[in-house]
Structure formats: structure tokens, C-alpha cells
Design a protein around this motif. Sequence first.
Motif, mmCIF file in Angstrom:
data_model
loop_
_atom_site.group_PDB
_atom_site.id
_atom_site.type_symbol
_atom_site.label_atom_id
_atom_site.label_comp_id
_atom_site.label_asym_id
_atom_site.label_seq_id
_atom_site.Cartn_x
_atom_site.Cartn_y
_atom_site.Cartn_z
ATOM 1 N N VAL A 142 -1.858 -7.260 6.999
ATOM 2 C CA VAL A 142 -1.618 -6.993 8.423
ATOM 3 C C VAL A 142 -1.943 -5.532 8.698
ATOM 4 N N ILE A 143 -2.858 -5.303 9.645
ATOM 5 C CA ILE A 143 -3.270 -3.951 10.017
ATOM 6 C C ILE A 143 -2.954 -3.748 11.489
ATOM 7 N N ASP A 144 -2.308 -2.618 11.825
ATOM 8 C CA ASP A 144 -1.979 -2.384 13.222
ATOM 9 C C ASP A 144 -3.186 -1.820 13.966
ATOM 10 N N TRP A 145 -2.983 -1.565 15.276
ATOM 11 C CA TRP A 145 -4.114 -1.141 16.114
ATOM 12 C C TRP A 145 -4.545 0.295 15.842
ATOM 13 N N HIS A 146 -3.789 1.000 15.000
ATOM 14 C CA HIS A 146 -4.182 2.350 14.606
ATOM 15 C C HIS A 146 -4.919 2.352 13.268
ATOM 16 N N GLY A 147 -5.148 1.167 12.728
ATOM 17 C CA GLY A 147 -5.858 1.074 11.456
ATOM 18 C C GLY A 147 -4.978 1.282 10.246
ATOM 19 N N LYS A 148 -3.663 1.272 10.433
ATOM 20 C CA LYS A 148 -2.733 1.446 9.323
ATOM 21 C C LYS A 148 -2.214 0.102 8.846
ATOM 22 N N ILE A 149 -1.883 0.026 7.570
ATOM 23 C CA ILE A 149 -1.375 -1.211 6.998
ATOM 24 C C ILE A 149 0.075 -1.409 7.433
ATOM 25 N N ALA A 150 0.310 -2.497 8.154
ATOM 26 C CA ALA A 150 1.669 -2.809 8.604
ATOM 27 C C ALA A 150 2.412 -3.637 7.563
ATOM 28 N N SER A 151 1.680 -4.511 6.859
ATOM 29 C CA SER A 151 2.321 -5.361 5.854
ATOM 30 C C SER A 151 1.248 -6.085 5.052
ATOM 31 N N MET A 152 1.648 -6.552 3.890
ATOM 32 C CA MET A 152 0.816 -7.472 3.115
ATOM 33 C C MET A 152 1.746 -8.299 2.243
ATOM 34 N N ASN A 153 1.348 -9.521 1.946
ATOM 35 C CA ASN A 153 2.202 -10.312 1.071
ATOM 36 C C ASN A 153 1.822 -10.088 -0.395
ATOM 37 N N ARG A 154 2.694 -10.544 -1.283
ATOM 38 C CA ARG A 154 2.481 -10.311 -2.720
ATOM 39 C C ARG A 154 1.201 -10.970 -3.207
ATOM 40 N N LEU A 155 0.888 -12.147 -2.638
ATOM 41 C CA LEU A 155 -0.316 -12.862 -3.084
ATOM 42 C C LEU A 155 -1.565 -12.037 -2.811
ATOM 43 N N PHE A 156 -1.609 -11.360 -1.660
ATOM 44 C CA PHE A 156 -2.778 -10.539 -1.340
ATOM 45 C C PHE A 156 -2.947 -9.425 -2.369
ATOM 46 N N SER A 157 -1.871 -8.703 -2.653
ATOM 47 C CA SER A 157 -1.977 -7.597 -3.611
ATOM 48 C C SER A 157 -2.330 -8.104 -5.003
ATOM 49 N N LYS A 158 -1.841 -9.313 -5.348
ATOM 50 C CA LYS A 158 -2.155 -9.896 -6.659
ATOM 51 C C LYS A 158 -3.615 -10.326 -6.722
ATOM 52 N N MET A 159 -4.125 -10.934 -5.648
ATOM 53 C CA MET A 159 -5.525 -11.389 -5.611
ATOM 54 C C MET A 159 -6.480 -10.212 -5.787
ATOM 55 N N TRP A 160 -6.123 -9.078 -5.179
ATOM 56 C CA TRP A 160 -7.015 -7.921 -5.219
ATOM 57 C C TRP A 160 -6.675 -6.964 -6.358
ATOM 58 N N ASN A 161 -5.666 -7.327 -7.151
ATOM 59 C CA ASN A 161 -5.271 -6.500 -8.312
ATOM 60 C C ASN A 161 -4.989 -5.049 -7.912
ATOM 61 N N ILE A 162 -4.261 -4.893 -6.809
ATOM 62 C CA ILE A 162 -3.934 -3.545 -6.351
ATOM 63 C C ILE A 162 -2.857 -2.960 -7.267
ATOM 64 N N PRO A 163 -3.090 -1.810 -7.871
ATOM 65 C CA PRO A 163 -2.104 -1.221 -8.791
ATOM 66 C C PRO A 163 -0.774 -0.947 -8.084
ATOM 67 N N GLU A 164 0.309 -1.099 -8.835
ATOM 68 C CA GLU A 164 1.638 -0.903 -8.280
ATOM 69 C C GLU A 164 1.824 0.516 -7.754
ATOM 70 N N ASP A 165 1.308 1.505 -8.502
ATOM 71 C CA ASP A 165 1.491 2.890 -8.067
ATOM 72 C C ASP A 165 0.753 3.171 -6.762
ATOM 73 N N LEU A 166 -0.378 2.481 -6.546
ATOM 74 C CA LEU A 166 -1.107 2.647 -5.293
ATOM 75 C C LEU A 166 -0.330 2.019 -4.133
ATOM 76 N N LEU A 167 0.282 0.866 -4.371
ATOM 77 C CA LEU A 167 1.096 0.234 -3.344
ATOM 78 C C LEU A 167 2.284 1.115 -2.969
ATOM 79 N N LEU A 168 2.921 1.689 -3.981
ATOM 80 C CA LEU A 168 4.100 2.520 -3.745
ATOM 81 C C LEU A 168 3.738 3.827 -3.048
#
Length: 217
Positions: A142-168
Motif C-alpha cells: 500500500v502506497i499513499d499519495w505522497h509515494g510513501k509506503i503505508a503498509s504491506m503484508n507479510r506475504l509481500f515482503s516474503k515474496m520479494w525477500n525484503i531483509p528484516e533490517d530494511l523493513l525495520l
Amino acid sequence: MKNLQQLMLDYSPNMMLLVQPSDLRIVVANRVVEQTLGYSEEQLCSMSITDIESSLQDVFYWEDVRNGQYLDIDAQQGEYHCADASLLTVTKSVRVIHHEGAPLLLVQARDIGHERQVEDALEQTLSQLRATLESTGNGILVIDWHGKIASMNRLFSKMWNIPEDLLLSRNDVAILEFLAGHVEDADLCRTRLQEVVDRNEAEDLFRLKDGRVFECR
């Protein structure tokens, strides 16, 4: 002039109480206090501030005042006892003032019960939304109208293998760049993410560098 000053106090949106530090007695209260808490002027002028404020932090604060330690307070949340024995959620401030060389404490409080109800309802809605995002079988960003990440579910981060430290880190630019960096056509990915912000609809097949293919809408 005195009547005009009292009129100004009575029409203030905040409850205002003037407290004598030595015995914590309420010296003056404006009409908003009477209307909000349900006490008469006579009752208020015979009460101590601790008859109204009785949370643990308030008891400690007023005990310090009684012992000569006067401190200002800003936007502190508390509960006020009403005449009908109910409790009112308020946010209050305290200011140390001086009159004829003697200290007094000016307490200003505002009823935030309705605001709390709205916040609780909003929190419940957001909780339901988060539960819905997590229960779906699709990865969702979920991206807001300012281009910032408002939310994402766990499945999305898992599919893209986003590192935990980057998420935090909550570094939106870095996260979006991480996504683009894993797609063969990185420029297309960046463009599509921008088009989401621009309210345009898009549907693409993103070929990742690891060989997987994501259908993205």
C-alpha cells in the motif's frame, strides 16, 4: 472589568481551575468546570484538586506541590471525577503563576472522551484492515499519495525477500529501490510504482532476476 474577565473565563473552551498550593484547595473555577463535571460553584470552592484528580501520578504531583515543588505540566492525560461518580478522560496542563507575591497553580483541562472514542474506532478499523491484508493470498503493498509506503503484508515482503533490517529501517525510498533492483526491467518497475501514485492503473508481468515471474496489478 472584573465581570468582563469572568465572562472571558466562562466562555473558554477549557476547564480552568486556580489551586492554592499550601492546601490544594480550589480557589476559582470557571463555568466550563461546573457544566462539564456537574459540581456547583459552592461545591468546587470547598473541594481540593485531589477530589477531582486522583490518579496515582496526580496524587504524587500534588503531594510534591504541597511540599513546595512547583512544576509546569503540558498535555498530560488523566481522568477527572464527575459529580455523578463517572470518570472523564481529559488532557491537562498546569502553570505556576504568582498573585501578590504568592504562587498559585492554574490548571487547564479539556475533555477528550470523544476523541478517544474516535481513536479507538479508527484503531479497530485499522486492525481489521491489517487482518484482511494478512489473510489474503496475494502480496499487497500500500502506497499513499505522497509515494510513501503505508503498509504491506507479510506475504509481500516474503515474496520479494525484503531483509528484516530494511523493513525495520522504514526507509521507503530504499525499500522501493530494493524492489526495482530485483526486477530485470528496473525502470519499468520504478515507473509503475510512480503511476500508482499518479492514480493510473497498471498490470504487468515482472520478471525477477532470480527467474521468478510476478503478475502485478
